[in-house]
Scaffold this motif. Structure first.
Motif, short mmCIF file in Angstrom:
data_model
loop_
_atom_site.label_atom_id
_atom_site.label_comp_id
_atom_site.label_asym_id
_atom_site.label_seq_id
_atom_site.Cartn_x
_atom_site.Cartn_y
_atom_site.Cartn_z
N CYS A 7 38.22 -20.45 15.17
CA CYS A 7 39.22 -21.39 15.71
C CYS A 7 40.57 -20.70 15.92
N SER A 8 40.99 -19.92 14.93
CA SER A 8 42.29 -19.25 15.01
C SER A 8 42.33 -18.21 16.11
N ALA A 9 41.27 -17.41 16.24
CA ALA A 9 41.23 -16.38 17.28
C ALA A 9 41.23 -17.01 18.67
N THR A 10 40.47 -18.08 18.83
CA THR A 10 40.41 -18.77 20.13
C THR A 10 41.76 -19.41 20.45
N ALA A 11 42.38 -20.04 19.46
CA ALA A 11 43.71 -20.64 19.67
C ALA A 11 44.73 -19.57 20.01
N LEU A 12 44.63 -18.41 19.39
CA LEU A 12 45.56 -17.31 19.68
C LEU A 12 45.44 -16.87 21.14
N VAL A 13 44.22 -16.81 21.66
CA VAL A 13 44.02 -16.47 23.08
C VAL A 13 44.72 -17.50 23.96
N VAL A 14 44.55 -18.77 23.64
CA VAL A 14 45.17 -19.84 24.44
C VAL A 14 46.69 -19.73 24.39
N LEU B 257 45.59 -27.93 21.31
CA LEU B 257 46.03 -27.04 22.39
C LEU B 257 45.26 -27.32 23.68
N LEU B 258 43.96 -27.55 23.54
CA LEU B 258 43.09 -27.74 24.70
C LEU B 258 42.84 -29.21 25.03
N SER B 259 43.48 -30.14 24.31
CA SER B 259 43.28 -31.58 24.51
C SER B 259 41.80 -31.95 24.40
N ILE B 260 41.15 -31.46 23.37
CA ILE B 260 39.73 -31.73 23.13
C ILE B 260 39.61 -32.81 22.06
N GLU B 261 38.85 -33.85 22.35
CA GLU B 261 38.60 -34.91 21.37
C GLU B 261 37.29 -34.69 20.62
N VAL B 262 36.32 -34.06 21.29
CA VAL B 262 35.01 -33.80 20.69
C VAL B 262 34.82 -32.29 20.61
N PRO C 232 51.22 -29.33 19.78
CA PRO C 232 51.27 -29.92 21.12
C PRO C 232 50.24 -29.28 22.04
N ALA C 233 49.77 -30.04 23.01
CA ALA C 233 48.78 -29.54 23.97
C ALA C 233 49.44 -28.61 24.98
N VAL C 234 48.68 -27.63 25.45
CA VAL C 234 49.14 -26.79 26.55
C VAL C 234 48.52 -27.23 27.86
N THR C 235 47.55 -28.13 27.77
CA THR C 235 46.87 -28.64 28.96
C THR C 235 47.00 -30.15 29.03
N GLU C 236 46.65 -30.68 30.17
CA GLU C 236 46.61 -32.12 30.29
C GLU C 236 45.38 -32.64 29.58
N TYR D 282 40.95 -24.43 7.42
CA TYR D 282 39.93 -24.62 8.45
C TYR D 282 40.24 -25.89 9.25
N LEU D 283 40.54 -26.99 8.55
CA LEU D 283 40.88 -28.23 9.25
C LEU D 283 42.10 -28.04 10.16
N TYR D 284 43.10 -27.35 9.65
CA TYR D 284 44.29 -27.12 10.46
C TYR D 284 43.96 -26.26 11.68
N ALA D 285 43.08 -25.27 11.52
CA ALA D 285 42.68 -24.42 12.65
C ALA D 285 41.94 -25.25 13.71
N ILE D 286 41.09 -26.17 13.26
CA ILE D 286 40.39 -27.07 14.20
C ILE D 286 41.41 -27.91 14.95
N GLN D 287 42.37 -28.49 14.21
CA GLN D 287 43.40 -29.32 14.83
C GLN D 287 44.18 -28.52 15.86
N ARG D 288 44.58 -27.32 15.50
CA ARG D 288 45.40 -26.50 16.40
C ARG D 288 44.65 -26.21 17.70
N LEU D 289 43.42 -25.74 17.61
CA LEU D 289 42.65 -25.42 18.80
C LEU D 289 42.36 -26.67 19.63
N SER D 290 41.94 -27.72 18.99
CA SER D 290 41.59 -28.95 19.71
C SER D 290 42.80 -29.56 20.40
#
Length: 167
Positions: A28-35, A103-108, A159-163, A93-101
């Motif tokens: 989650c953290s590595a993917t969020a870092l890319v974003v 950032l990408l406006s993912i609900e699922v 905050p989200a970076v995408t719509e 881990y929960l915070y990493a999930i929150q951050r990635l989700s």
């Protein structure tokens, strides 16, 4: 640009495949870092870029679709799921999930509505004084850091970076 190159290298399939020990927090953290690195390089165009189209993001989300469990951090060693009763590092881990989700406006994520399931799990694990602890003898984080991570998750602090998307 340098941050994006470094993040891409750290989150690429070869980096994940070569790792003999990989956790959900790491993915989650590595993917969020890319974003975040890509968003930083785009400036005013950051809100309209298709981050999910990036190879590194696709690989991170695919890994999460395969292994994610919101109630317990997945740990993979040499391609196999490591079974453990430890809650060590769970709040991070929960915070990493929150951050990635967020950032990408993912609900699922990983086939689950990550926020609702995570929030219910936090309610079940909250201490009587309102704090959270890792509940294991091998504690990675103390109660202040664990509680802070839980609260950041609950507040949807990133905050989200995408719509917003429909999934």
């Amino acid at each position: 640009t340098k941050a994006l190159r470094a993040a891409s290298k750290a989150s690429s399939r070869p980096a994940f495949a070569k790792s003999d020990y990989l956790t959900g927090t790491t993915v989650c953290s590595a993917t969020a870092l890319v974003v975040m690195a890509k968003a930083g390089s785009l400036g005013k165009d950051a809100g309209t870029f298709d981050y999910r189209g990036m190879k590194e993001v696709q690989e991170g989300l695919a890994w999460l679709d395969r292994y994610m469990d919101i109630r317990k951090e997945p740990t993979i060693s040499h391609g196999a799921y490591v079974r453990s009763d430890s809650q060590r590092g769970y709040a991070a881990y929960l915070y990493a999930i929150q951050r990635l989700s967020m950032l990408l406006s993912i609900e699922v994520l990983g086939g689950e509505r990550w926020y609702a399931t995570g929030a219910l799990h936090l309610v079940d694990t909250q201490q009587t004084d309102g704090s959270w602890i890792e509940g294991t003898t091998r504690v990675l984080n103390g109660p202040v850091r664990t509680t802070t991570s839980a609260l950041l998750f609950l507040a949807r602090a990133t905050p989200a970076v995408t719509e917003r998307s429909d999934d």
